[in-house]
Design a protein around this motif. Sequence first.
Motif, PDB file in Angstrom:
ATOM      1  N   UNK A  58       0.842  -1.196   0.000  1.00  0.00           N
ATOM      2  CA  UNK A  58       0.000   0.000   0.000  1.00  0.00           C
ATOM      3  C   UNK A  58       0.878   1.248   0.000  1.00  0.00           C
ATOM      4  N   UNK A  59       0.580   2.186  -0.892  1.00  0.00           N
ATOM      5  CA  UNK A  59       1.192   3.511  -0.854  1.00  0.00           C
ATOM      6  C   UNK A  59       0.291   4.402  -0.008  1.00  0.00           C
ATOM      7  N   UNK A  60       0.877   4.986   1.031  1.00  0.00           N
ATOM      8  CA  UNK A  60       0.089   5.653   2.060  1.00  0.00           C
ATOM      9  C   UNK A  60       0.442   7.133   2.126  1.00  0.00           C
ATOM     10  N   UNK A  61      -0.580   7.970   2.081  1.00  0.00           N
ATOM     11  CA  UNK A  61      -0.422   9.413   2.255  1.00  0.00           C
ATOM     12  C   UNK A  61      -0.666   9.759   3.721  1.00  0.00           C
ATOM     13  N   UNK A  62       0.345  10.362   4.350  1.00  0.00           N
ATOM     14  CA  UNK A  62       0.218  10.830   5.732  1.00  0.00           C
ATOM     15  C   UNK A  62       0.056  12.341   5.725  1.00  0.00           C
ATOM     16  N   UNK A  63      -0.842  12.868   6.578  1.00  0.00           N
ATOM     17  CA  UNK A  63      -1.006  14.306   6.721  1.00  0.00           C
ATOM     18  C   UNK A  63      -1.117  14.678   8.191  1.00  0.00           C
ATOM     19  N   UNK A  64      -0.489  15.798   8.527  1.00  0.00           N
ATOM     20  CA  UNK A  64      -0.595  16.383   9.869  1.00  0.00           C
ATOM     21  C   UNK A  64      -1.591  17.533   9.818  1.00  0.00           C
TER      22      UNK A  64
END
Length: 230
Positions: free
Chosen positions: A97-103
């Motif tokens: 899985x390619x995962x986008x992380x956001x704060x």
Amino acid sequence: MKSFALPALAFIGTTLALPTALDDPIRVLPWNWGFEIVSLDGPNCGPLGDQMASLVTRTTYGSNTVDGSEIYNWHIAYPFIDAKVAAGETKTLSCEATIQYKEYSDNMQSEASNYRLQLHKNGTSVAALYDLDEGVQAKWEFTYSYAALRGPFEYAKYNHVSFSEVDSSFKRQIPLKKCGAGVFKFKTALTLTSKGKGSGSVSSEHITRNGLDGLYGLESGFSYDWSKCE
């Protein structure tokens, strides 16, 4: 991308003790954050889609414990990793899985960049249903775009959550390139092998959601914490 060699970690047939919570832990974390799967690659990924409408590969939940700083896990469910072997067989199932992380600085509305996400501080975990005869072994491998964890896990209980053993001498934290948002890849692979006459399976519970019958999905979690950006 340069890879990092990690010590071999073994999953055993009982759940390992988690670090003991401190009365006054040191907390280094954003106000809010989130993870989204943006793409899947592998023979056992299945489709992306509305996780409330169908049983798809999806993020599920987060958890944490405390050992003086916050240690978090975020889990992905894989309904299409569902392995069965007969005597003498070996099967490998995997999905990346390619995962986008956001704060976020508020309730998932405004993005921020006050902290840097750090992967792989504390290993990983997996939750699945097992039915393994004597001589049948389930081996898990978890690979980030930075590094990998491996470990045999055999003769497990039917419904079992296992955590990778934490090596106290291993203190490497692998940060994302930038503060705030970032993208990384997380691959889960299961190899199920019968070395004798036994058979076995590794799967997840069957459920019905919105009129659709299927597997909930076995779950694997990636571990992380943060460092404060100056």
